[in-house]
Design a protein around this motif. Structure first.
Motif, PDB file in Angstrom:
ATOM      1  N   GLY A 180      29.013  42.730  43.930  1.00  0.00           N
ATOM      2  CA  GLY A 180      28.987  41.709  42.896  1.00  0.00           C
ATOM      3  C   GLY A 180      28.267  42.196  41.655  1.00  0.00           C
ATOM      4  O   GLY A 180      27.484  43.141  41.698  1.00  0.00           O
ATOM      5  N   GLU A 228      29.855  34.133  41.474  1.00  0.00           N
ATOM      6  CA  GLU A 228      30.579  34.764  42.578  1.00  0.00           C
ATOM      7  C   GLU A 228      32.037  34.311  42.664  1.00  0.00           C
ATOM      8  O   GLU A 228      32.919  35.096  43.011  1.00  0.00           O
ATOM      9  CB  GLU A 228      29.857  34.478  43.889  1.00  0.00           C
ATOM     10  N   ARG A 260      33.693  42.286  40.461  1.00  0.00           N
ATOM     11  CA  ARG A 260      32.950  43.258  41.249  1.00  0.00           C
ATOM     12  C   ARG A 260      32.836  44.547  40.454  1.00  0.00           C
ATOM     13  O   ARG A 260      33.471  44.695  39.415  1.00  0.00           O
ATOM     14  CB  ARG A 260      33.653  43.481  42.584  1.00  0.00           C
ATOM     15  N   ASP A 308      38.737  41.259  41.749  1.00  0.00           N
ATOM     16  CA  ASP A 308      39.224  41.613  43.076  1.00  0.00           C
ATOM     17  C   ASP A 308      40.132  40.499  43.591  1.00  0.00           C
ATOM     18  O   ASP A 308      39.653  39.444  44.009  1.00  0.00           O
ATOM     19  CB  ASP A 308      38.022  41.816  43.996  1.00  0.00           C
TER      20      ASP A 308
END
Length: 104
Positions: free
Chosen positions: A52, A58, A63, A78
């Motif tokens: 991360g 998140e 990433r 991702d």
């Protein structure tokens, strides 16, 4: 094997870095490109997941993979079927400068 999408700005960053390193020492740009190609291949094959990015939510699925030899990180979104490269970010650049490249 996942598809690879590279933002035009990221492509420009990589080209500038390759040119700069090659101007410093013959073959150094090629070494950077080889390391980048290895990372991108690992991401496409699902062998690399990255980590991360600090201060990025998140749920955005942003990433990064930090290169071993050069002061760069491959910053990417991702997704299950796509690796979407947002930046080839030098460690000395302002953190998160590439955030505007994230599209919903």
């Amino acid at each position: 094997m996942r598809d690879l999408v590279i933002e035009p700005e990221a492509d420009d960053e990589l080209t500038a870095a390759l040119d700069w390193y090659e101007a410093q020492e013959r073959g150094l740009g090629a070494a950077l490109l080889a390391e980048i190609d290895g990372v991108l291949g690992g991401l496409r094959a699902g062998e690399l997941r990255g980590v991360g990015v600090p201060d990025v939510r998140e749920h955005l699925a942003v990433r990064r993979v930090i290169l071993d030899r050069f002061p760069y990180a491959v910053v990417f979104l991702d997704h299950a079927a796509i690796v979407h490269v947002l930046a080839f970010a030098h460690h000395k650049r302002r953190p998160g400068y590439w955030a505007a490249r994230i599209r919903p």
